[in-house]
Design a protein around this motif. Structure first.
Motif, PDB file in Angstrom:
ATOM      1  N   LYS A   5       2.578  -7.226   4.526  1.00 59.31           N
ATOM      2  CA  LYS A   5       2.910  -5.833   4.823  1.00 59.31           C
ATOM      3  C   LYS A   5       4.114  -5.359   4.023  1.00 59.31           C
ATOM      4  O   LYS A   5       4.211  -4.194   3.681  1.00 59.31           O
ATOM      5  CB  LYS A   5       3.156  -5.648   6.316  1.00 59.31           C
ATOM      6  N   SER A   6       5.058  -6.249   3.702  1.00 54.83           N
ATOM      7  CA  SER A   6       6.268  -5.826   3.002  1.00 54.83           C
ATOM      8  C   SER A   6       5.989  -5.433   1.560  1.00 54.83           C
ATOM      9  O   SER A   6       6.798  -4.766   0.940  1.00 54.83           O
ATOM     10  CB  SER A   6       7.339  -6.921   3.065  1.00 54.83           C
ATOM     11  N   GLN A   7       4.861  -5.854   1.012  1.00 59.33           N
ATOM     12  CA  GLN A   7       4.532  -5.457  -0.361  1.00 59.33           C
ATOM     13  C   GLN A   7       3.988  -4.025  -0.409  1.00 59.33           C
ATOM     14  O   GLN A   7       3.826  -3.473  -1.490  1.00 59.33           O
ATOM     15  CB  GLN A   7       3.537  -6.420  -0.998  1.00 59.33           C
ATOM     16  N   TYR A   8       3.742  -3.423   0.727  1.00 60.19           N
ATOM     17  CA  TYR A   8       3.215  -2.062   0.786  1.00 60.19           C
ATOM     18  C   TYR A   8       4.252  -1.110   1.364  1.00 60.19           C
ATOM     19  O   TYR A   8       4.883  -1.409   2.373  1.00 60.19           O
ATOM     20  CB  TYR A   8       1.939  -2.011   1.624  1.00 60.19           C
ATOM     21  N   ASP A  10       5.084   3.328   1.978  1.00 57.08           N
ATOM     22  CA  ASP A  10       4.482   4.663   1.989  1.00 57.08           C
ATOM     23  C   ASP A  10       4.483   5.238   0.578  1.00 57.08           C
ATOM     24  O   ASP A  10       5.424   5.023  -0.190  1.00 57.08           O
ATOM     25  CB  ASP A  10       5.265   5.600   2.908  1.00 57.08           C
ATOM     26  N   ILE A  11       3.439   5.960   0.248  1.00 59.41           N
ATOM     27  CA  ILE A  11       3.336   6.589  -1.072  1.00 59.41           C
ATOM     28  C   ILE A  11       4.313   7.762  -1.121  1.00 59.41           C
ATOM     29  O   ILE A  11       4.216   8.688  -0.314  1.00 59.41           O
ATOM     30  CB  ILE A  11       1.898   7.068  -1.350  1.00 59.41           C
ATOM     31  N   PRO A  12       5.272   7.728  -2.067  1.00 55.16           N
ATOM     32  CA  PRO A  12       6.246   8.818  -2.162  1.00 55.16           C
ATOM     33  C   PRO A  12       5.584  10.149  -2.522  1.00 55.16           C
ATOM     34  O   PRO A  12       4.532  10.183  -3.161  1.00 55.16           O
ATOM     35  CB  PRO A  12       7.180   8.371  -3.296  1.00 55.16           C
ATOM     36  N   LYS A  13       6.232  11.233  -2.133  1.00 57.75           N
ATOM     37  CA  LYS A  13       5.721  12.579  -2.407  1.00 57.75           C
ATOM     38  C   LYS A  13       5.467  12.811  -3.896  1.00 57.75           C
ATOM     39  O   LYS A  13       4.541  13.524  -4.269  1.00 57.75           O
ATOM     40  CB  LYS A  13       6.692  13.618  -1.860  1.00 57.75           C
ATOM     41  N   LYS A  14       6.250  12.184  -4.756  1.00 59.32           N
ATOM     42  CA  LYS A  14       6.067  12.316  -6.211  1.00 59.32           C
ATOM     43  C   LYS A  14       4.651  11.927  -6.626  1.00 59.32           C
ATOM     44  O   LYS A  14       4.139  12.413  -7.625  1.00 59.32           O
ATOM     45  CB  LYS A  14       7.093  11.441  -6.932  1.00 59.32           C
ATOM     46  N   CYS A  39     -10.212  -0.242  -0.591  1.00 58.13           N
ATOM     47  CA  CYS A  39     -10.235  -0.406  -2.044  1.00 58.13           C
ATOM     48  C   CYS A  39      -8.861  -0.119  -2.641  1.00 58.13           C
ATOM     49  O   CYS A  39      -8.077   0.638  -2.087  1.00 58.13           O
ATOM     50  CB  CYS A  39     -11.290   0.494  -2.686  1.00 58.13           C
ATOM     51  N   ASP A  40      -8.600  -0.757  -3.779  1.00 53.34           N
ATOM     52  CA  ASP A  40      -7.391  -0.482  -4.538  1.00 53.34           C
ATOM     53  C   ASP A  40      -7.667   0.691  -5.460  1.00 53.34           C
ATOM     54  O   ASP A  40      -8.806   0.894  -5.897  1.00 53.34           O
ATOM     55  CB  ASP A  40      -6.992  -1.704  -5.370  1.00 53.34           C
ATOM     56  N   GLY A 135      -5.230   2.347   0.497  1.00 56.23           N
ATOM     57  CA  GLY A 135      -5.114   3.195   1.676  1.00 56.23           C
ATOM     58  C   GLY A 135      -4.030   4.238   1.464  1.00 56.23           C
ATOM     59  O   GLY A 135      -3.958   4.859   0.410  1.00 56.23           O
ATOM     60  N   ASP A 136      -3.147   4.379   2.446  1.00 54.03           N
ATOM     61  CA  ASP A 136      -2.062   5.357   2.312  1.00 54.03           C
ATOM     62  C   ASP A 136      -0.752   4.694   1.897  1.00 54.03           C
ATOM     63  O   ASP A 136       0.325   5.222   2.113  1.00 54.03           O
ATOM     64  CB  ASP A 136      -1.873   6.134   3.618  1.00 54.03           C
ATOM     65  N   LYS A 137      -0.846   3.519   1.253  1.00 53.81           N
ATOM     66  CA  LYS A 137       0.345   2.755   0.860  1.00 53.81           C
ATOM     67  C   LYS A 137       0.340   2.447  -0.639  1.00 53.81           C
ATOM     68  O   LYS A 137      -0.711   2.284  -1.256  1.00 53.81           O
ATOM     69  CB  LYS A 137       0.417   1.418   1.621  1.00 53.81           C
TER      70      LYS A 137
END
Length: 191
Positions: A5-8, A10-14, A39-40, A135-137
């Motif tokens: 989990k630590s390798q993921y 949240d996707i930044p707004k940028k 999927c990646d 996903g969302d990460k």
């Protein structure tokens, strides 16, 4: 904290979709759902800075699942792929010590400077950012990075006409930018 989990993060707004003002939800090529986490995928965004002003435009942005990205790479000429890989390996070896010192917990810093030249994005007329996600990460095992316009131009010069046609075909299929946005040529798509 669980190592997986630590390798993921949240996707930044940028790295959000400019058009949707939120996360990319589908692959640009096959329309596969990206946010369910099975999927990646890669996010690519190109920006134009207006030197002397605190303004930038998104030239294009998209997300593509790895299956589609690999299919497009297979259609690139072996000559182009070989030249690009050789160029990138040479550049990365020259910067290996600097890159090893990067703080993977500071996501913003990872894509604020060109991975090849260390040029800050604020000094670049154009630049592109890339992130590997699931996903969302964002996947920090393959950290996000930025490539400056001059480096993109150098990589573009390595492409065969066949590969250039393939990438231009992808671009023309999915984008219709404002006239003059790509003077003199369309910007390189680096899937």
């Amino acid at each position: 904290m669980d190592e997986k989990k630590s390798q993921y993060k949240d996707i930044p707004k940028k790295f959000h979709s400019y058009e949707k003002d939120g996360l990319f939800s589908n692959c640009i090529e096959c329309d596969r759902e990206l946010l369910n986490g099975d999927c990646d995928y890669v996010i690519e965004k190109a920006f134009r800075n207006y030197q002397g002003f605190k303004a930038e435009d998104v030239i294009f942005d998209y997300a593509i699942c790895m299956d589609c990205a690999m299919e497009i790479q297979k259609r690139m000429s072996k000559e182009s792929m070989s030249k690009i890989q050789e160029y990138m390996q040479k550049q990365m070896l020259e910067r290996a010590q600097d890159l090893a010192k990067r703080d993977l917990t500071n996501v913003d810093e990872l894509y604020s400077k060109c991975v090849f030249t260390n040029e800050d994005k604020s000094n670049c007329e154009e630049y592109q950012v890339f992130a590997f996600c699931r996903g969302d990460k964002m996947n920090l095992q393959m950290p996000p990075y930025m490539v400056s316009g001059p480096i993109l131009d150098e990589i573009s010069e390595l492409l065969s006409n066949e590969t250039r046609d393939e990438l231009n075909g992808f671009f023309n299929k999915h984008f219709s930018p404002s006239p003059g946005m790509f003077e003199p040529d369309p910007r390189l798509i680096l899937i």
